[in-house]
Design a protein around this motif. Structure first.
Motif, mmCIF file in Angstrom:
data_model
loop_
_atom_site.group_PDB
_atom_site.id
_atom_site.type_symbol
_atom_site.label_atom_id
_atom_site.label_comp_id
_atom_site.label_asym_id
_atom_site.label_seq_id
_atom_site.Cartn_x
_atom_site.Cartn_y
_atom_site.Cartn_z
ATOM 1 N N VAL A 1 2.154 0.377 4.482
ATOM 2 C CA VAL A 1 2.405 -0.292 3.212
ATOM 3 C C VAL A 1 1.218 -1.193 2.879
ATOM 4 C CG1 VAL A 1 4.910 -0.276 3.459
ATOM 5 C CG2 VAL A 1 3.613 -2.187 4.384
ATOM 6 N N ALA A 2 0.971 -1.406 1.590
ATOM 7 C CA ALA A 2 -0.074 -2.327 1.151
ATOM 8 C C ALA A 2 0.362 -3.754 1.440
ATOM 9 C CB ALA A 2 -0.338 -2.143 -0.339
ATOM 10 N N ALA A 3 -0.591 -4.594 1.868
ATOM 11 C CA ALA A 3 -0.231 -5.960 2.251
ATOM 12 C C ALA A 3 -1.442 -6.868 2.201
ATOM 13 C CB ALA A 3 0.357 -5.973 3.671
ATOM 14 N N GLY A 4 -1.162 -8.168 1.968
ATOM 15 C CA GLY A 4 -2.211 -9.175 2.090
ATOM 16 C C GLY A 4 -2.559 -9.363 3.555
ATOM 17 N N MET A 5 -3.805 -9.770 3.831
ATOM 18 C CA MET A 5 -4.256 -9.847 5.220
ATOM 19 C C MET A 5 -4.904 -11.192 5.513
ATOM 20 S SD MET A 5 -5.902 -6.022 5.566
ATOM 21 C CE MET A 5 -6.094 -6.170 7.341
ATOM 22 N N ASN A 6 -4.400 -11.885 6.532
ATOM 23 C CA ASN A 6 -5.001 -13.118 6.995
ATOM 24 C C ASN A 6 -6.231 -12.824 7.861
ATOM 25 O OD1 ASN A 6 -2.983 -14.490 5.694
ATOM 26 N ND2 ASN A 6 -1.826 -14.979 7.541
ATOM 27 N N LEU A 7 -6.945 -13.884 8.251
ATOM 28 C CA LEU A 7 -8.112 -13.768 9.145
ATOM 29 C C LEU A 7 -9.173 -12.828 8.564
ATOM 30 C CD1 LEU A 7 -6.111 -13.391 12.487
ATOM 31 C CD2 LEU A 7 -7.399 -15.408 11.796
ATOM 32 N N THR A 8 -9.389 -12.906 7.244
ATOM 33 C CA THR A 8 -10.318 -11.970 6.598
ATOM 34 C C THR A 8 -11.503 -12.668 5.933
ATOM 35 O OG1 THR A 8 -8.838 -11.949 4.667
ATOM 36 C CG2 THR A 8 -8.638 -10.130 6.230
ATOM 37 N N ILE A 9 -11.734 -13.949 6.245
ATOM 38 C CA ILE A 9 -12.886 -14.663 5.673
ATOM 39 C C ILE A 9 -14.177 -14.010 6.171
ATOM 40 C CG2 ILE A 9 -14.088 -16.871 5.508
ATOM 41 C CD1 ILE A 9 -11.443 -16.919 4.081
ATOM 42 N N ASN A 10 -15.090 -13.743 5.243
ATOM 43 C CA ASN A 10 -16.368 -13.107 5.591
ATOM 44 C C ASN A 10 -17.403 -14.151 5.997
ATOM 45 O OD1 ASN A 10 -16.424 -10.329 3.153
ATOM 46 N ND2 ASN A 10 -14.940 -10.899 4.708
ATOM 47 N N ASP A 11 -18.371 -13.742 6.826
ATOM 48 C CA ASP A 11 -19.542 -14.580 7.092
ATOM 49 C C ASP A 11 -20.469 -14.537 5.886
ATOM 50 O OD1 ASP A 11 -18.902 -15.522 9.555
ATOM 51 O OD2 ASP A 11 -20.336 -14.324 10.691
ATOM 52 N N PRO A 12 -21.122 -15.633 5.500
ATOM 53 C CA PRO A 12 -21.155 -16.938 6.159
ATOM 54 C C PRO A 12 -20.058 -17.894 5.717
ATOM 55 C CG PRO A 12 -22.737 -16.926 4.386
ATOM 56 C CD PRO A 12 -22.099 -15.548 4.385
#
Length: 490
Positions: free
Chosen positions: A345-356
């Motif tokens: 299923v489609a879902a929002g995802m945590n822990l997805t902050i990009n560098d930098p």
């Protein structure tokens, strides 16, 4: 009889074995034939200092290349490596890297360890690009009327795909005219003679820069997209009386880190940061007041502790030297999850902050709706926190959906073919949200000049004065940037 039969079978077996062995050797050689972009971190404790360490490692790289055989395209990137004294940037085969490390370790002699010139070899990750009614959303229009907060005498660096010099948006206030000895630079070029920092064929950097600064009045041609109930996309052309960046008088420094196809390397950003440090005398005289990075790459936990990649480290150092650094959070906050009852299923995802954006001192910006943030909240694509090591990110959100700003390069040419020629087009992403915050801070500093060179205090002011959208902390950060409230709070 068995002997007569066995001989051809044995020959056949040997042929198959030899073919399999040759295939294995070919597979083993294949990774070695590839050239890898690397960031070589120099040892600060090397006798003679970093300059001597850099010279030594250069010699070792050449020795390693000579030892395994020269291959075209292999070696040190001269232009970027000359700018920073902490790193060497190179493109090398795996065998050369292994030989370089062997030389650095004194060929197995532990007593030579203190003289190691090379501290660490990092992969040089590829980076990529990560907007009018949004001015009212961040209250830039009110701040302009009440305080004349327009970014006057502030200089902002845009690390992106370049800024198209001829665009009319930057002509009225001469946003691209720089005081000597500053000059625009292109870190995607092979040498200084091929630099084109004020040419933007990819179109992303010009769009971003137009959100930060510049303005145009009278017959502003725009093209926007519309999707109907059947999913068909149509293009609508219109004319506006005027369009403006958040800080229209702010000067812009174009530091080109993405090429004509939107590709670049982390080392391009590191070299650009080094140039800013040098221009500012490493904090002694601030001439570049802020930086906008609407570029980045997915965080790689296999290689770095979160927020400790070479790029994140350099961002934090730049902030500590007195420069505000605004970074797009990324557009990877939406994906797919496995449900026990419904499957994928489609879902929002945590822990997805990009560098930098994982850099602790950076102002990391997520995206919200252009003019109805309280209704629609945080954009589905906007990268979500926390960081991989549990810190709260993003810091703020700003308009990032269907933002109209400068058209240039390939996107403008495509719109010309599909609809009509235009000066402005729409785009979505946290790449569009970040420059709203950059422009807001530039406008703030232009009338609250005592905060120039104090980016950590500026960050605290903008986070404390943000508008709470009543969304999850790891979606919205402290909330929507509010320029008017930030100015009034001090």
């Amino acid at each position: 009889d068995r002997t007569v039969i066995a001989i051809p079978l044995l020959d056949e077996f040997r042929a198959e074995r030899d073919a399999a062995e040759a295939a294995r050797k070919k597979r083993r050689r294949a990774p070695e034939a590839r050239l890898y972009d690397v960031i070589i971190d120099l040892n600060l404790d090397y006798p003679g200092g970093r300059e001597e360490a850099k010279k030594t490692v250069r010699d070792w790289i050449q020795k390693a290349i000579d030892g395994v055989g020269t291959r075209p395209g292999q070696g040190v990137h001269q232009v970027k490596s000359e700018i920073t004294n902490q790193y060497l940037f190179a493109r090398l085969e795996r065998r050369v890297v292994e030989e370089l490390v062997r030389i650095n370790h004194g060929e197995g002699q532990p007593e030579k360890a203190p003289r190691r010139a090379l501290f660490r070899v990092w992969p040089d990750f590829k980076v990529g690009p990560l907007l009018t009614r949004s001015l009212a959303t961040v209250k830039a229009d009110a701040a302009r009327v009440s305080f004349s907060a327009q970014g006057k005498d502030i200089l902002w660096a845009v690390l992106d795909s370049g800024i198209q010099k001829e665009h009319p948006h930057f002509q009225k206030h001469g946003n691209l005219d720089l005081p000597a000895p500053l000059k625009h630079r292109d870190f995607t070029a092979l040498d200084e003679s091929s630099e084109q920092p004020l040419v933007d064929r990819f179109g992303h950097g010009t769009h971003v820069a137009g959100i930060v600064a510049g303005e145009l009045t009278g017959q502003v041609r725009t093209v926007t997209r519309h999707r109907d109930e059947q999913g068909e996309v149509s293009y609508q052309t219109s004319e506006l009386d005027a369009i403006s960046g958040v800080a229209p008088l702010c000067k812009l420094l174009s530091l080109k880190v993405l090429d004509d196809d939107g590709n670049g390397l982390a080392s391009n950003l590191i070299a650009a940061i080094a140039l800013i440090q040098e221009a500012n005398g490493h904090g002694r005289r601030i001439v570049v007041h802020g930086v906008n990075m609407s570029v980045g790459y997915d965080f790689e936990p296999e290689w770095f502790a979160c927020g400790q990649s070479p790029l994140c480290v350099e961002v934090d150092r730049l902030v500590r030297s007195g420069v505000a650094v605004v970074v797009a959070a990324g557009n990877t906050g939406y994906g797919f999850a496995q449900s026990a009852f419904r499957g994928t299923v489609a879902a929002g995802m945590n822990l997805t902050i990009n560098d930098p954006g994982n850099a602790e001192l950076a102002i990391t910006v997520g995206s919200t709706h252009r003019d109805s943030p309280h209704i629609y909240g945080v954009s589905y694509f906007s990268s979500k926190g926390p960081t991989g090591d549990g810190r709260a990110k993003p810091d703020l959100v700003a308009p990032g959906e269907k933002i109209v700003s400068c058209a240039a390069g390939k996107p403008r040419e495509e719109l010309r073919e599909k609809a009509a020629d235009c000066d402005y087009r729409e785009e979505s992403g946290t790449s569009m949200a970040a420059p709203h915050v950059s422009g807001a801070i530039a406008a703030f500093l232009s009338i609250r000049r005592e905060f120039i060179g104090q980016p950590e205090k500026v960050k605290a002011i903008f986070m404390a004065s943000a508008t709470d959208l009543n969304r999850e902390r790891y979606f919205q950060g402290r909330g929507l940037v509010d320029l008017m409230r930030a100015i009034q709070s001090v």
